[in-house]
Every structure is written in C-alpha cells, then in structure tokens.
Design an enzyme around this catalytic site. Structure first.
Site, PDB file in Angstrom:
ATOM      1  N   ASP A   1       0.886  -1.162   0.000  1.00 54.70           N
ATOM      2  CA  ASP A   1       0.000   0.000   0.000  1.00 54.70           C
ATOM      3  C   ASP A   1       0.919   1.205   0.000  1.00 54.70           C
ATOM      4  O   ASP A   1       1.637   1.449   0.971  1.00 54.70           O
ATOM      5  CB  ASP A   1      -0.870  -0.055   1.264  1.00 54.70           C
ATOM      6  CG  ASP A   1      -1.691   1.212   1.471  1.00 54.70           C
ATOM      7  OD1 ASP A   1      -1.524   2.175   0.702  1.00 54.70           O
ATOM      8  OD2 ASP A   1      -2.504   1.223   2.414  1.00 54.70           O
TER       9      ASP A   1
ATOM     10  N   TYR B   1       2.887   0.588  15.389  1.00 56.80           N
ATOM     11  CA  TYR B   1       1.768   0.387  14.487  1.00 56.80           C
ATOM     12  C   TYR B   1       2.054   0.925  13.083  1.00 56.80           C
ATOM     13  O   TYR B   1       2.418   2.071  12.916  1.00 56.80           O
ATOM     14  CB  TYR B   1       0.486   1.051  15.005  1.00 56.80           C
ATOM     15  CG  TYR B   1      -0.551   1.106  13.922  1.00 56.80           C
ATOM     16  CD1 TYR B   1      -1.138  -0.078  13.480  1.00 56.80           C
ATOM     17  CD2 TYR B   1      -0.879   2.291  13.279  1.00 56.80           C
ATOM     18  CE1 TYR B   1      -2.043  -0.070  12.442  1.00 56.80           C
ATOM     19  CE2 TYR B   1      -1.788   2.307  12.245  1.00 56.80           C
ATOM     20  CZ  TYR B   1      -2.357   1.129  11.833  1.00 56.80           C
ATOM     21  OH  TYR B   1      -3.249   1.128  10.794  1.00 56.80           O
TER      22      TYR B   1
ATOM     23  N   LYS C   1      -2.132  -3.687   9.689  1.00 59.50           N
ATOM     24  CA  LYS C   1      -2.134  -5.140   9.537  1.00 59.50           C
ATOM     25  C   LYS C   1      -1.700  -5.417   8.113  1.00 59.50           C
ATOM     26  O   LYS C   1      -1.950  -4.622   7.219  1.00 59.50           O
ATOM     27  CB  LYS C   1      -3.545  -5.671   9.761  1.00 59.50           C
ATOM     28  CG  LYS C   1      -3.899  -5.805  11.218  1.00 59.50           C
ATOM     29  CD  LYS C   1      -4.996  -6.823  11.416  1.00 59.50           C
ATOM     30  CE  LYS C   1      -5.068  -7.335  12.826  1.00 59.50           C
ATOM     31  NZ  LYS C   1      -4.850  -6.385  13.892  1.00 59.50           N
TER      32      LYS C   1
HETATM   33  C1  F6R Z   1      -7.421  -0.617   8.282  1.00 63.39           C
HETATM   34  C2  F6R Z   1      -7.313   0.659   7.575  1.00 63.39           C
HETATM   35  C3  F6R Z   1      -8.219   1.764   7.948  1.00 63.39           C
HETATM   36  C4  F6R Z   1      -7.493   2.805   8.800  1.00 63.39           C
HETATM   37  C5  F6R Z   1      -8.437   3.936   9.244  1.00 63.39           C
HETATM   38  C6  F6R Z   1      -7.710   5.011  10.032  1.00 63.39           C
HETATM   39  O1  F6R Z   1      -6.482  -1.521   7.824  1.00 63.39           O
HETATM   40  O2  F6R Z   1      -6.489   0.841   6.716  1.00 63.39           O
HETATM   41  O3  F6R Z   1      -9.370   1.312   8.596  1.00 63.39           O
HETATM   42  O4  F6R Z   1      -6.925   2.179   9.928  1.00 63.39           O
HETATM   43  O5  F6R Z   1      -9.027   4.527   8.127  1.00 63.39           O
HETATM   44  O6  F6R Z   1      -6.651   5.465   9.264  1.00 63.39           O
HETATM   45  P1  F6R Z   1      -5.690   6.701   9.677  1.00 63.39           P
HETATM   46  O7  F6R Z   1      -5.120   6.388  11.021  1.00 63.39           O
HETATM   47  O8  F6R Z   1      -4.670   6.665   8.593  1.00 63.39           O
HETATM   48  O9  F6R Z   1      -6.528   7.925   9.686  1.00 63.39           O
HETATM   49 MG    MG Z   2      -3.690   2.402   3.363  1.00 63.04          MG
HETATM   50 MG    MG Z   3      -4.721  -2.365   2.547  1.00 65.02          MG
END
Ligand code: F6R
Ligand code: MG
Ligand code: MG
Length: 376
Positions: free
Chosen positions: A13, A227, A230
């Site tokens: 990603d 973190y 995943k």
């Molecule tokens: C799960 C994922 C999303 C982000 C969520 C918060 O794998 O990619 O659910 O965890 O959108 O993202 P941030 O912390 O980047 O705002």
């Molecule tokens: Mg992403």
């Molecule tokens: Mg992804």
C-alpha cells in the site's frame, strides 16, 4: 518436462484514493509500465484490492531473488512518487526502509513466491485480500487441503488421496513446523485456530513433495515495532490434476468467515469475496475483501486473468457478509466485534490508564483495611 518458473506476488500500500479505500489508476499504470518489457520478467500483471497494489510476476530467477525484489521495490518507490504528487492518502506507507537492502522481506511489502516446473497445463489461483491479516488464509487453506466436506478430491481422486503437508509459522517466535494431514489435523488445528499468531505458510503434495500453495506471512505491525497496519495478505494456489480443482479452492469463500482487520485493523468482520470491480472497501472501511484471479501459465506467460468471484454464485456469500456486518456493527466498541486488547492496532489504553491510574482503588487493600477495622 516443463520450464522451471517462479511466480512472485508482491504487494504494498503506497497511497490510497480516497483514504484507505482504493488505488489511483495512475499508480497501476506506472507499475505496469515499469514491469512490462523488463528483461528479468517473463510476464506480469498488475492489479489491486482496496488500497493495495499487487504485482504478479513470472520469471526464471527463483525465489528470494535480489534483482526481482529490487525491481518490485523500485516499482513501489516510483508509485509512491506519483502518490505524493497526487497527495494520495498514506503515500509510501508500506515502504519502511529508506533504500532497498537485498531482499524485500522485512522492508514492508508482502510477498508470496513459488518455484515449480510448469506442468502440461498449469492453472493457478491468486487470492488477494484487503483490511485483514495473513492468518485469514488459515481457515480456507485448511478446508481446501484437509477437509473432505470442502474438497471431495481428497476422498475420490487417487492423485490427492495421500493428503498434504502443511508448513505452519509461529509469527511471534519466528519458528516453523510441518504437519501431515490428515493424520495430524487435530494437533495442527490447535495452532492454526489462532490465526493472529500461527499461519499456514506453505502446503505441499505429500506424494510428490510439489509445492501446492504459498501465502505471505509478514506482519507489518510486528516488523516495524510500532503500528503501521495489519498486513493485507496474498496467497498462490496451484490447481487441478493432483491439486485441488479451481472450484474446491474457491468453495471456502462461499462462507464469509470472520477475520481480524476492518476498521483501524482493530475489528473482527466477515471476509467478503468480490470481483476486482468491487474491491474497494468503504463501509466502516470494509468489510474486509478478497479477490481471486485465475491464470493458466504458458511458458511463464500469464494467460488470463479470470476474475473468479465475479460470479452470481458468490452473491449469497456477499449478502451473508453484509448481514454479518450489520450484526457485528451493532456491538459498537464491544468485543468480539472490537478485537481483544493484544490484537488491536489502535489503542488509547495506555493513555487513558495513565490518566486514571490514581482513581483505581485496590479491592484487596480495601478488604484488608475493612477487616482491620472490624467492619465488612
Ligand atoms: C485498516 C485501515 C483503515 C485505517 C483507518 C484510520 O487496515 O487501513 O481502517 O486504519 O481509516 O486510518 P488513519 O489512522 O490513517 O486515519
Ligand atoms: Mg492504506
Ligand atoms: Mg490495505
């Protein structure tokens, strides 16, 4: 005898459109342009699931080849530049190192590779998922290679009746063990029933020793020591003629089993099988998605793909996944929808605990002081 081919699926990603839902077509074009015509590569196919770019590459350089890994790394770096230019979300998020250091493992991207002699006809299925983790393949791989209720070939095909060997990895202690199915399935299930820690890495045909399946087992959050996310996993499975039929490989996904991931990598939800066109998780950043692309290999050329979940036969699974999503969502911040404390990628627990620690009263001390005072 056929050619020895290596099939590498490498994913990362490196920026989402919008948020973490999808990949911008310019990134996919960039990746295609850099792979096609490269002298190391026999053939390539670039796709995406959710915010992950998947590079499918055939070559003759073998597994863990530095040049192939470097090529993939450079593709992701170039895509990151495009993502930065477009100010896509989380540009370069999976590239944990500043530079390539010989092997892509440990640098962020996920990878599954297998090397084999191409058979007279070589059908393969490549599974790719978003908003979940490598252990998501445990249940389907078990069903495909060890469960006769899923795979009648285990019972009625003389070429599969011997069963399969499973290589299981302990992702926490970085160990591996081989289990022989069906004799050792009860022992194996003790481990693979805990997919956050134990993952099926490879499956081998027991008579021939041939590789049948391989998955990516990187866990970004552990690798980075903090973190990151995943690691959305991929898996390659060889099919037919002594391996499971394509339909036996797809059958477990008619049941949208529960996996860890979804919103903020901290929730449990159903894995929804979708076509590439529907591979953009939106509701509550999900539910987690899986796509399946089928190819026939021909001297290493990727003939296909067929988008295998673009089939009304999986409509019911999608419907059921939506129903399960509704049901789980109503639990809000409660387990088991929200993952247990150790599996959550986002947590405010240390922060809130620190703030409130003085307000926690020890029940033991309270009891002791009451009994010293002669009250109850
Ligand atoms: C799960 C994922 C999303 C982000 C969520 C918060 O794998 O990619 O659910 O965890 O959108 O993202 P941030 O912390 O980047 O705002
Ligand atoms: Mg992403
Ligand atoms: Mg992804």
């Amino acid at each position: 005898m056929g050619k020895r081919i290596t099939l590498s699926v490498i994913k990362a990603d490196v920026g989402g459109l919008v948020g973490h839902t999808n990949v911008h077509p310019e990134l996919l074009e960039k990746a295609r342009g850099l792979l096609s015509g490269n002298p190391l590569v026999i053939d390539s196919y670039v796709t995406h699931v959710g915010d992950d770019i998947n590079l499918i590459i055939t070559h003759e350089a073998g597994r863990n080849n530095g040049e192939i890994h470097e090529l993939a790394w450079n593709v992701f770096v170039a895509c990151t530049e495009v993502a930065k230019k477009l100010k896509l979300y989380g540009a370069g998020q999976d590239l944990l190192a500043d530079a390539f250091t010989g092997n892509i493992k440990g640098l962020g991207p996920g990878i599954a590779e297998m090397e084999f002699e191409e058979r007279t006809s070589e059908p393969v299925v490549i599974l790719m998922a978003d908003k979940t983790e490598p252990g998501a393949w445990n249940l389907p791989l078990y069903k495909i290679f060890a469960d006769p209720f899923n795979t009648p070939g285990l019972v009625i095909d003389p070429k599969m009746h011997c069963g399969f060997n499973f290589e299981v990895r302990d992702l926490i202690e970085d160990k591996k063990i081989i289990f022989s199915a069906p004799e050792e399935i009860y022992d194996m299930l003790v481990f693979i029933g805990a997919p956050g820690r134990y993952c099926i890495k490879r499956v081998f045909h027991k008579d021939t020793g041939d590789i049948a399946a391989v998955s990516s087992t990187q866990r970004l959050n552990l690798m980075a020591g903090r973190y990151i996310g995943k690691d959305d996993p991929v898996c390659i499975i060889r099919c037919q003629s002594g391996f499971p039929a394509v339909g036996e490989v797809l059958e477990p996904f008619a049941h949208p089993h529960l996996v860890s991931g979804w919103m903020r990598g901290s929730h449990c939800g159903p894995l929804m099988p979708v076509s590439v066109n529907d591979a953009h998780p939106t509701r509550f950043d999900g539910p987690p998605r899986v796509i399946a692309l089928g190819f026939q290999l021909s001297e290493g050329k990727l003939v296909g793909p067929q988008d295998l979940f673009a089939d009304p036969a999986f409509d019911r699974a999608r419907e059921q996944a939506n129903y399960i999503a509704d049901y789980l969502r109503r639990h809000g911040p409660f387990e088991p929808h929200r993952l247990h404390l150790e599996e959550m990628e986002y947590t405010t627990m240390p922060l809130v605990m620190e703030k409130l620690k003085e307000r926690f009263i020890s029940m033991r001390q309270l009891r002791e002081s009451k009994s010293a005072a002669g009250t109850t």
